[in-house]
Design an enzyme around this catalytic site. Structure first.
Site, PDB file in Angstrom:
ATOM      1  N   HIS A 194       0.802  -1.220   0.000  1.00  0.00           N
ATOM      2  CA  HIS A 194       0.000   0.000   0.000  1.00  0.00           C
ATOM      3  C   HIS A 194       0.837   1.274   0.000  1.00  0.00           C
ATOM      4  O   HIS A 194       0.443   2.274  -0.580  1.00  0.00           O
ATOM      5  CB  HIS A 194      -0.944   0.012   1.205  1.00  0.00           C
ATOM      6  CG  HIS A 194      -1.729   1.284   1.335  1.00  0.00           C
ATOM      7  ND1 HIS A 194      -2.601   1.716   0.355  1.00  0.00           N
ATOM      8  CD2 HIS A 194      -1.748   2.236   2.309  1.00  0.00           C
ATOM      9  CE1 HIS A 194      -3.147   2.870   0.733  1.00  0.00           C
ATOM     10  NE2 HIS A 194      -2.641   3.209   1.898  1.00  0.00           N
TER      11      HIS A 194
ATOM     12  N   HIS B  32       3.150   4.126  -7.187  1.00  0.00           N
ATOM     13  CA  HIS B  32       2.652   4.091  -8.555  1.00  0.00           C
ATOM     14  C   HIS B  32       3.214   5.244  -9.366  1.00  0.00           C
ATOM     15  O   HIS B  32       3.757   6.198  -8.829  1.00  0.00           O
ATOM     16  CB  HIS B  32       1.116   4.165  -8.579  1.00  0.00           C
ATOM     17  CG  HIS B  32       0.568   5.533  -8.268  1.00  0.00           C
ATOM     18  ND1 HIS B  32       0.591   6.077  -6.999  1.00  0.00           N
ATOM     19  CD2 HIS B  32      -0.007   6.474  -9.061  1.00  0.00           C
ATOM     20  CE1 HIS B  32       0.045   7.282  -7.017  1.00  0.00           C
ATOM     21  NE2 HIS B  32      -0.317   7.557  -8.265  1.00  0.00           N
TER      22      HIS B  32
END
Length: 378
Positions: free
Chosen positions: A143, A196
């Site tokens: 995460h 990301h």
């Protein structure tokens, strides 16, 4: 060799899994990727781009992005693997690297070419669909983190994903520039903590890429194609050594002589290639290690992770600009001290004239001396 598994989300967007091998793909997802169970409504229409008659530039109008997800709690992260409690953008229960079409895309999904503005015409009032494509690259299923927190194997898979998508997007109708980048840190405007990056396939050559391409082409023509501008700059920096940070067999990193940002580093391959897809296996292997080393040094400058933009400048898909353009990374940060940021105020924002608060030579020395250990949490 990286294993590639394409599929579709419930609204028709493309999603592609990238795994270090077929074996690791089987371990993470089994024989087939899970289907998207969300039953999303069809995608909205393509937005607009408007022509700025005063500058000749194009501006995307993407008001729908106002509703995109902003710093969700971990159990609602759209980039984490799906679970019974969180049906995310990634249907699989686990993954290595994933690329998918952005749900809140500034460009696309329609493809096509923009109208040309004839020389001598202002083009005032010209509006056209925002053709192109925007993709999200989820670096890892964890995460929190960033590219710098990846293992070497995972980072290598991301590089292969960048190469795959650069080649595929470059072949799409109307695409003029493929831009891979990572924004890191809330100070940069990051809205998701999940590690990301993004890829934009523009229907035009963006202003900075056009300027660099035109400058490189003038130099290329002036020396009859014997060398490129970036190649000449790289040779000068390696010879001087004053602003060098890292040197390898295939790549070098240096702080540019006229750095605009308080922290700015260019990572450049030793041979001219137009894009990431053109790097060979040995070059990608070294890039994995030297890029992770560079990011660790960037984080080693301060006691907290450094916000940055990591921008891969690839050759524009323009026959005039492409021959002289040279793949390289420009990593920049507005952080000018432990507790200070550089804001783009009057001179920078209004006139595009940058005033740097640091000296490139001192920044290079600081990076050379920084411990090659990051503060990011894997």
């Amino acid at each position: 060799m990286t294993h590639v598994t394409p599929t579709r989300l419930s609204d028709g967007r493309e999603l592609i899994y990238f795994d270090a091998s077929a074996g690791s793909a089987e371990t993470h997802r089994g024989p087939a990727a899970a289907a998207d169970q969300r039953g999303l409504p069809p995608r909205g229409a393509t937005g607009d781009v408007r022509h700025d008659a005063l500058t000749g530039e194009w501006t995307a109008v993407a008001a729908h992005r106002q509703t995109r997800t902003h710093l969700p709690p971990a159990d609602q992260c759209p980039l984490c693997p799906s679970s019974s409690a969180n049906l995310s953008e990634i249907p699989a229960r686990d993954y290595e690297v994933v690329v998918f079409e952005n749900r809140f895309s500034s460009f696309g999904p329609a493809l096509g070419g923009l109208p040309s503005i004839a020389a001598g015409e202002a083009g005032w009032g010209t509006t056209t669909p925002a053709y192109g494509r925007c993709e999200v690259v989820a670096f890892d299923s964890s995460h929190e983190g960033s590219f710098g927190s990846l293992t070497p194997e995972r980072a290598r898979t991301v590089i292969d994903a960048w190469a795959h998508r650069t080649e595929a997007l470059s072949a799409m109708d109307g695409v003029k520039q493929v831009f891979c980048f990572e924004n890191r840190g809330e100070d940069i405007g990051v809205t998701l903590l999940h590690p990301h990056g993004q890829i934009y396939a523009y229907p035009f050559v963006p202003p900075r890429a056009a300027l660099m391409g035109q400058t490189a082409r003038r130099y290329f023509d002036s020396v009859d194609g014997r060398e490129t501008l970036m190649g000449s700059v790289l040779e000068s920096e390696r010879t001087s050594g004053e602003r060098m940070v890292l040197e390898g067999k295939h790549f070098s990193a240096f702080v540019p002589f006229a750095a605009r940002w308080p922290l700015e580093v260019h990572l450049v391959p030793h041979r001219r290639v137009p894009d990431i897809a053109a790097l060979n296996g040995s070059e990608r292997d070294e890039l994995t290690g030297i890029y992770l080393d560079l990011l660790a040094r960037v984080d080693g400058l301060y006691t907290t992770p450094t916000p940055y933009i990591a921008a891969w400048h690839q050759a524009p898909l323009d026959p005039e600009l492409h021959p002289a353009s040279y793949l390289h990374l420009q990593l920049t940060s507005p952080r000018r001290a432990e507790d200070k940021l550089k804001f783009l105020a009057g001179s920078e924002a209004a006139m595009g004239a940058f005033i740097n608060d640091t000296t490139p030579e001192q920044v290079a020395e600081n990076l050379r001396n920084a411990a090659s250990t990051g503060t990011d949490t894997p």
